[in-house]
Design a protein around this motif. Structure first.
Motif, short mmCIF file in Angstrom:
data_model
loop_
_atom_site.label_atom_id
_atom_site.label_comp_id
_atom_site.label_asym_id
_atom_site.label_seq_id
_atom_site.Cartn_x
_atom_site.Cartn_y
_atom_site.Cartn_z
N ILE A 24 0.88 -1.60 -0.57
CA ILE A 24 -0.30 0.25 0.05
C ILE A 24 0.75 1.30 -0.14
O ILE A 24 0.51 2.30 -0.99
CB ILE A 24 -1.39 0.08 1.06
CG1 ILE A 24 -2.36 -0.94 1.22
CG2 ILE A 24 -1.45 0.88 1.73
CD1 ILE A 24 -2.86 -1.16 2.03
N ASP A 25 1.80 1.55 1.31
CA ASP A 25 3.04 2.22 0.91
C ASP A 25 3.32 2.98 -0.94
O ASP A 25 3.45 3.96 -0.96
CB ASP A 25 4.35 2.15 1.84
CG ASP A 25 3.18 2.15 3.05
OD1 ASP A 25 2.59 2.72 3.05
OD2 ASP A 25 4.03 1.86 4.34
N GLN A 26 3.20 1.42 -1.04
CA GLN A 26 4.87 1.77 -2.59
C GLN A 26 3.67 2.17 -3.65
O GLN A 26 4.02 3.48 -4.45
CB GLN A 26 5.25 0.63 -3.26
CG GLN A 26 6.13 0.43 -4.31
CD GLN A 26 6.65 1.07 -4.00
OE1 GLN A 26 7.62 1.21 -2.70
NE2 GLN A 26 7.73 2.18 -5.24
N MET A 27 2.06 1.42 -3.39
CA MET A 27 1.11 2.14 -4.09
C MET A 27 1.34 3.59 -3.96
O MET A 27 0.96 4.81 -5.42
CB MET A 27 -0.16 1.23 -4.29
CG MET A 27 -0.55 0.37 -4.68
SD MET A 27 -1.61 -0.78 -4.52
CE MET A 27 -1.59 -1.27 -2.74
N ILE A 28 0.87 4.10 -3.01
CA ILE A 28 0.79 5.34 -3.18
C ILE A 28 1.85 6.77 -3.48
O ILE A 28 2.33 7.62 -4.40
CB ILE A 28 0.67 5.80 -1.25
CG1 ILE A 28 -0.63 5.20 -0.57
CG2 ILE A 28 0.78 7.54 -1.39
CD1 ILE A 28 -2.19 5.70 -1.90
N LYS A 29 3.47 5.93 -3.12
CA LYS A 29 4.34 6.29 -3.66
C LYS A 29 4.63 6.08 -4.51
O LYS A 29 5.30 7.57 -5.53
CB LYS A 29 6.54 5.42 -2.86
CG LYS A 29 5.78 5.72 -1.57
CD LYS A 29 7.10 5.33 -1.16
CE LYS A 29 7.01 5.18 0.72
NZ LYS A 29 8.24 4.09 1.08
N ASP A 30 3.96 5.38 -5.67
CA ASP A 30 4.35 5.65 -6.82
C ASP A 30 3.73 6.43 -7.16
O ASP A 30 4.41 7.35 -8.45
CB ASP A 30 3.78 4.09 -7.87
CG ASP A 30 4.87 2.96 -7.60
OD1 ASP A 30 6.26 3.03 -6.72
OD2 ASP A 30 4.43 1.85 -7.64
#
Length: 235
Positions: free
Chosen positions: A153-159
Motif C-alpha cells: 500500500i505504501d508503494q502504491m501511494i509512493k508510485d
C-alpha cells in the motif's frame, strides 16, 4: 493515467456515479453534490478555492464507506479490510509529508482512480497502470492479493505521488503546473489532475481531456468538496 490508456481510465473514473448508496450516510459539513467545472481551474472561473476544500478528517470520513464496499461493487473480489483502509490513510499522510503534496489531493486522486480498492486491477493500454493510483508502470499492486501488506500500500501511494522511473507522479506534475498557472494553490492542483490523467494539458480549458477523461479535473475538484455518490452532471 495518461492519454494512451484513456479508454480504460474513462471506465474506472466513471464508476463513481454508478455505485449504490452507502449503507450508513456520513454526517459531515460537506456537500455530496456535483458541479460541472469548466475553464482554467481558477476561482475566477468558478472552481473551488483551496480553503473551501473539506478537511482531511471530513473527506476521509466521507470516503471510507466507499472503500469498504468498492472492490465487490466493481467486481474486484474482496473488499478492503479495516486494517487495509487504515494503511491507506497512513501511506497518504506519510507520502504527503515527504513530498509536500496536499494529503487531501492525494486522497481525491486515489478515489478517482481506484475508489480506494487495494485490489484494483492493473490496466494496460500501452502502459502498465497498477495500484490505488493507477501509477505509470509502478511496482505497487495488490491485484489478486489478500490481505494486502502495508508495504504494498505504501508503494502504491509512493508510485502515484513521487513517481516512478518510467513516469512522473503528482509531486513533479504539481511543480510543472505551478509554473504554467503562475503560482501554487487550487488552480495548480486542478491542472495537476489534468496532467496526471492526460500527460499534457490545455491549461485554459481543463475540461479538455485531450483524448483522456474529459471530466477528470472537474471530478477531482468535486471530490475535494465532498462529492462521493451524487450523480455527475459532467457529460
Amino acid at each position: 493515467m495518461f492519454g494512451n490508456i484513456a479508454l480504460v481510465l474513462t471506465g474506472l473514473a466513471a464508476l463513481g456515479t454508478a455505485l449504490p448508496a452507502a449503507e450508513t450516510p456520513v454526517k459531515r459539513g460537506l456537500a455530496d453534490k456535483y458541479t460541472y467545472y469548466q475553464g482554467d481551474g481558477s476561482v475566477g472561473a468558478g472552481w473551488p478555492s483551496q480553503d473551501s476544500w473539506g478537511s482531511w478528517d471530513d473527506l476521509w470520513k466521507a470516503n471510507v464507506p466507499l472503500m469498504k464496499q468498492s472492490c465487490v461493487w466493481n467486481g474486484w473480489v474482496d473488499n478492503d479490510s479495516e486494517t487495509e483502509i487504515q494503511d491507506i490513510a497512513n501511506a497518504i499522510k506519510a507520502t504527503a509529508k515527504s513530498t509536500g503534496v496536499d494529503e487531501r489531493f492525494i486522497l481525491a486522486i486515489v478515489m478517482q482512480e481506484s475508489k480506494g480498492c487495494v485490489r484494483v486491477p492493473t490496466t494496460n493500454n500501452g502502459v502498465t497502470n497498477p495500484g490505488l493510483m493507477q501509477s505509470h508502470d509502478g511496482s505497487g499492486t495488490c491485484f489478486g492479493i489478500n490481505p494486502c501488506p502495508s508495504s504494498a500500500i505504501d508503494q502504491m501511494i509512493k508510485d502515484g505521488v513521487a513517481g516512478t522511473s518510467q513516469g512522473p507522479g503528482l509531486q513533479k506534475l504539481y511543480s510543472q503546473a505551478k509554473g504554467e498557472v503562475k503560482g501554487p494553490g487550487s488552480q495548480a492542483y486542478y491542472a495537476t489532475a489534468r496532467l496526471y490523467n492526460s500527460g499534457s494539458a490545455d491549461f485554459a480549458s481543463l475540461d479538455n481531456g485531450l483524448g483522456s477523461t474529459a471530466c477528470y479535473a472537474s471530478d477531482v475538484a468535486n471530490r475535494l468538496t465532498g462529492w462521493t455518490l451524487a450523480t455527475s452532471t459532467c457529460a
